[in-house]
Write an enzyme that holds these catalytic residues in place. Structure first.
Site, PDB file in Angstrom:
ATOM      1  N   ASP A  72       0.821  -1.223   0.000  1.00  0.00           N
ATOM      2  CA  ASP A  72       0.000   0.000   0.000  1.00  0.00           C
ATOM      3  C   ASP A  72       0.852   1.269   0.000  1.00  0.00           C
ATOM      4  O   ASP A  72       0.736   2.111   0.897  1.00  0.00           O
ATOM      5  CB  ASP A  72      -0.935   0.024   1.210  1.00  0.00           C
ATOM      6  CG  ASP A  72      -1.750  -1.235   1.351  1.00  0.00           C
ATOM      7  OD1 ASP A  72      -2.298  -1.688   0.342  1.00  0.00           O
ATOM      8  OD2 ASP A  72      -1.841  -1.765   2.473  1.00  0.00           O
ATOM      9  N   GLY A 159     -10.770  -9.148   9.636  1.00  0.00           N
ATOM     10  CA  GLY A 159     -12.147  -9.539   9.400  1.00  0.00           C
ATOM     11  C   GLY A 159     -13.198  -8.657  10.039  1.00  0.00           C
ATOM     12  O   GLY A 159     -14.356  -9.047  10.114  1.00  0.00           O
ATOM     13  N   ASN A 199     -16.413   0.224   5.769  1.00  0.00           N
ATOM     14  CA  ASN A 199     -15.198  -0.018   6.547  1.00  0.00           C
ATOM     15  C   ASN A 199     -14.288   1.202   6.429  1.00  0.00           C
ATOM     16  O   ASN A 199     -13.841   1.554   5.332  1.00  0.00           O
ATOM     17  CB  ASN A 199     -14.478  -1.263   6.029  1.00  0.00           C
ATOM     18  CG  ASN A 199     -13.457  -1.804   7.020  1.00  0.00           C
ATOM     19  OD1 ASN A 199     -13.374  -1.358   8.157  1.00  0.00           O
ATOM     20  ND2 ASN A 199     -12.676  -2.774   6.572  1.00  0.00           N
ATOM     21  N   ALA A 200     -14.018   1.860   7.558  1.00  0.00           N
ATOM     22  CA  ALA A 200     -13.264   3.116   7.555  1.00  0.00           C
ATOM     23  C   ALA A 200     -11.760   2.847   7.547  1.00  0.00           C
ATOM     24  O   ALA A 200     -11.042   3.028   8.541  1.00  0.00           O
ATOM     25  CB  ALA A 200     -13.646   3.967   8.756  1.00  0.00           C
ATOM     26  N   ILE A 201     -11.270   2.401   6.378  1.00  0.00           N
ATOM     27  CA  ILE A 201      -9.834   2.253   6.139  1.00  0.00           C
ATOM     28  C   ILE A 201      -9.540   2.750   4.722  1.00  0.00           C
ATOM     29  O   ILE A 201     -10.432   3.117   3.975  1.00  0.00           O
ATOM     30  CB  ILE A 201      -9.353   0.800   6.315  1.00  0.00           C
ATOM     31  CG1 ILE A 201      -9.989  -0.132   5.268  1.00  0.00           C
ATOM     32  CG2 ILE A 201      -9.668   0.297   7.721  1.00  0.00           C
ATOM     33  CD1 ILE A 201      -9.402  -1.528   5.283  1.00  0.00           C
ATOM     34  N   ASP A 202      -8.268   2.748   4.365  1.00  0.00           N
ATOM     35  CA  ASP A 202      -7.822   3.106   3.016  1.00  0.00           C
ATOM     36  C   ASP A 202      -8.178   4.544   2.619  1.00  0.00           C
ATOM     37  O   ASP A 202      -8.873   4.776   1.614  1.00  0.00           O
ATOM     38  CB  ASP A 202      -8.384   2.141   1.979  1.00  0.00           C
ATOM     39  CG  ASP A 202      -7.795   0.740   2.080  1.00  0.00           C
ATOM     40  OD1 ASP A 202      -7.040   0.488   3.035  1.00  0.00           O
ATOM     41  OD2 ASP A 202      -8.083  -0.092   1.215  1.00  0.00           O
ATOM     42  N   SER A 219     -13.391  -0.411   2.092  1.00  0.00           N
ATOM     43  CA  SER A 219     -12.885  -1.733   1.750  1.00  0.00           C
ATOM     44  C   SER A 219     -14.007  -2.738   1.960  1.00  0.00           C
ATOM     45  O   SER A 219     -14.500  -2.898   3.086  1.00  0.00           O
ATOM     46  CB  SER A 219     -11.689  -2.085   2.637  1.00  0.00           C
ATOM     47  OG  SER A 219     -11.277  -3.427   2.424  1.00  0.00           O
ATOM     48  N   PHE A 220     -14.450  -3.390   0.893  1.00  0.00           N
ATOM     49  CA  PHE A 220     -15.527  -4.374   0.945  1.00  0.00           C
ATOM     50  C   PHE A 220     -16.758  -3.750   1.613  1.00  0.00           C
ATOM     51  O   PHE A 220     -17.063  -2.595   1.350  1.00  0.00           O
ATOM     52  CB  PHE A 220     -15.037  -5.653   1.650  1.00  0.00           C
ATOM     53  CG  PHE A 220     -14.073  -6.448   0.795  1.00  0.00           C
ATOM     54  CD1 PHE A 220     -14.449  -7.647   0.232  1.00  0.00           C
ATOM     55  CD2 PHE A 220     -12.787  -5.980   0.554  1.00  0.00           C
ATOM     56  CE1 PHE A 220     -13.572  -8.378  -0.560  1.00  0.00           C
ATOM     57  CE2 PHE A 220     -11.893  -6.701  -0.239  1.00  0.00           C
ATOM     58  CZ  PHE A 220     -12.301  -7.897  -0.793  1.00  0.00           C
ATOM     59  N   TRP A 221     -17.513  -4.499   2.412  1.00  0.00           N
ATOM     60  CA  TRP A 221     -18.737  -4.002   3.040  1.00  0.00           C
ATOM     61  C   TRP A 221     -19.550  -3.156   2.043  1.00  0.00           C
ATOM     62  O   TRP A 221     -19.942  -3.659   1.008  1.00  0.00           O
ATOM     63  CB  TRP A 221     -18.406  -3.226   4.330  1.00  0.00           C
ATOM     64  CG  TRP A 221     -18.335  -4.129   5.514  1.00  0.00           C
ATOM     65  CD1 TRP A 221     -19.368  -4.502   6.338  1.00  0.00           C
ATOM     66  CD2 TRP A 221     -17.176  -4.808   5.999  1.00  0.00           C
ATOM     67  NE1 TRP A 221     -18.906  -5.366   7.307  1.00  0.00           N
ATOM     68  CE2 TRP A 221     -17.578  -5.577   7.129  1.00  0.00           C
ATOM     69  CE3 TRP A 221     -15.841  -4.858   5.593  1.00  0.00           C
ATOM     70  CZ2 TRP A 221     -16.693  -6.363   7.848  1.00  0.00           C
ATOM     71  CZ3 TRP A 221     -14.962  -5.644   6.308  1.00  0.00           C
ATOM     72  CH2 TRP A 221     -15.390  -6.387   7.409  1.00  0.00           C
ATOM     73  N   GLU A 256     -11.621  -1.758  -2.912  1.00  0.00           N
ATOM     74  CA  GLU A 256     -10.992  -1.029  -1.818  1.00  0.00           C
ATOM     75  C   GLU A 256      -9.926  -0.083  -2.368  1.00  0.00           C
ATOM     76  O   GLU A 256      -9.803   0.121  -3.578  1.00  0.00           O
ATOM     77  CB  GLU A 256     -10.371  -2.006  -0.821  1.00  0.00           C
ATOM     78  CG  GLU A 256      -9.372  -2.966  -1.408  1.00  0.00           C
ATOM     79  CD  GLU A 256      -8.996  -4.100  -0.469  1.00  0.00           C
ATOM     80  OE1 GLU A 256      -9.547  -4.175   0.640  1.00  0.00           O
ATOM     81  OE2 GLU A 256      -8.136  -4.921  -0.850  1.00  0.00           O
TER      82      GLU A 256
END
Length: 373
Positions: A72, A159, A199-202, A219-221, A256
């Protein structure tokens, strides 16, 4: 991103640690279902048609060497005579899992490890209370505004979408400057199981034509989201609510790592799709769409909306380059990681100077790669 690195393998009942830290990004069933999702997209005819086929310019790939084992990469291309930097996902064994820092003094060719963003004395202790079990920090983003550098980072566990995006600031990226050092600015945004369907990332930061900052993430979700930020804090604007930019439009939603740039009045949304971080079994790829509005809708060259699985693939597995993704763009250079087939699927940094078609679409393939299509 579902990850599996050469040194650290993650089993069904293990929490991702060390180099495998990014594996925490997606549910455990991703590895089984992503290949099927990829085939469904291929059947729909959206993936392999490309608007740049046939005599258009090709990207220039930098022959990178040195300390290039990164996930990343947040790439910062320096001005003429300045150093280049890459911040990347952390390793729990190094600097308490803080984002790793690499520097090039020769325009991106040779890279050296120069530390991590924080240590035991300066790490954001509050994160460990909000996200119990967090060990390393993923997918950083670097953005400069008005003489201040903003470092956004992701905190989560394997996960789960109990996640957050945090922020630190520094007056400089130069690790040798006496003024260098990251100051904790707290939380930007969070997600929680049963409360948010994302999902609170990236994180990926961009400014619109009025100078208003925006953060894409996800990311996903529920897929890729966007919220408004505000300067100079770099945190969420009052009253902002997430709006969807892109999904795979299926139950897996293998998408994502959003990154948005502006070019010639267009905003371009780059995303990573399908299965990351399984060495030579990875199916990751990079797709793009564009919009005249920073909040979308983003569409591909055929007019397919990225909220409904649109997007032109700009880079995918080719020969020994397996599963490219986790991308960022700085001064027209695309930074990413991939899994090297010649090294048994170990991961490494890749940097390409993008080319552009006459009608404004990015080209990440090199001439050799295009000739091999």
């Amino acid at each position: 991103m579902a990850r599996q690195d050469g040194e650290a393998m993650v089993g069904d009942d293990e929490v991702a640690t060390a180099d495998a830290g990014p594996e925490a990004r997606t549910p455990r069933w991703v590895g089984l279902a992503a290949a099927g999702a990829g085939l469904a997209v291929l059947a729909a005819g959206l993936v392999w048609w490309s608007p740049w086929a046939g005599g258009d310019p090709a990207a220039n790939r930098i022959d990178v060497t040195g300390e290039i084992r990164t996930h990343d990469p947040a790439l910062v291309v320096g001005d003429e005579g300045e150093d280049w930097y890459v911040y990347s996902t952390g390793d729990v064994r190094v600097g308490l899992g803080a984002p790793q820092i690499r520097r090039s003094t020769d325009q991106g060719q040779t890279w050296e490890m120069v530390g991590t963003a924080w240590d035991a004395q300066t790490r954001p202790e509050w994160v460990y209370e909000v996200v119990p079990g967090v060990e390393n920090f993923w997918a950083p983003e670097l953005y400069e505004h008005d003489g201040t550098w903003y470092l956004y980072y992701s905190a989560s566990t394997f996960g789960s979408n109990r996640s957050l995006i945090g922020l630190m600031t520094s007056p400089t990226l130069d690790v040798d400057d006496p003024d260098y050092g990251w100051t904790d600015q707290g939380e930007v945004w969070r997600s929680a199981p049963g409360e948010t369907h994302y999902n609170a990332i990236d994180p990926g930061i961009v400014e619109d034509a009025d100078g208003t900052p925006w953060m894409a993430f996800g990311s996903f979700w529920g897929g890729i989201q966007m919220i408004e930020l505000e300067w100079p804090s770099g945190t969420a604007a009052a009253g902002t609510e997430p709006q969807v930019l892109a999904t795979r439009n299926d139950s897996l939603n293998a998408i994502e790592a959003p990154h948005v740039i502006e070019r010639d009045g267009w905003y371009y949304l780059f995303v990573s799709r399908d299965k990351c971080c399984s060495g030579t079994e990875s199916t990751y790829s990079i797709a793009v769409g564009r919009s005249e509005s920073v909040t979308g809708p983003y569409v591909d060259s055929l007019g397919n909306d990225m909220r409904y699985n649109g997007g032109d693939v700009v880079l995918a597995t080719r020969g020994g380059m397996i599963g490219p993704g986790g991308q960022s763009v700085s001064k027209n250079h695309l930074g990413l990681h991939f899994y090297d087939g010649s090294l048994g699927g170990d991961f490494r940094l890749d940097i390409r100077e993008l080319a552009w078609t006459a009608d404004g679409w990015p080209v990440a393939w090199t001439e050799t790669e295009l000739d091999g299509q």
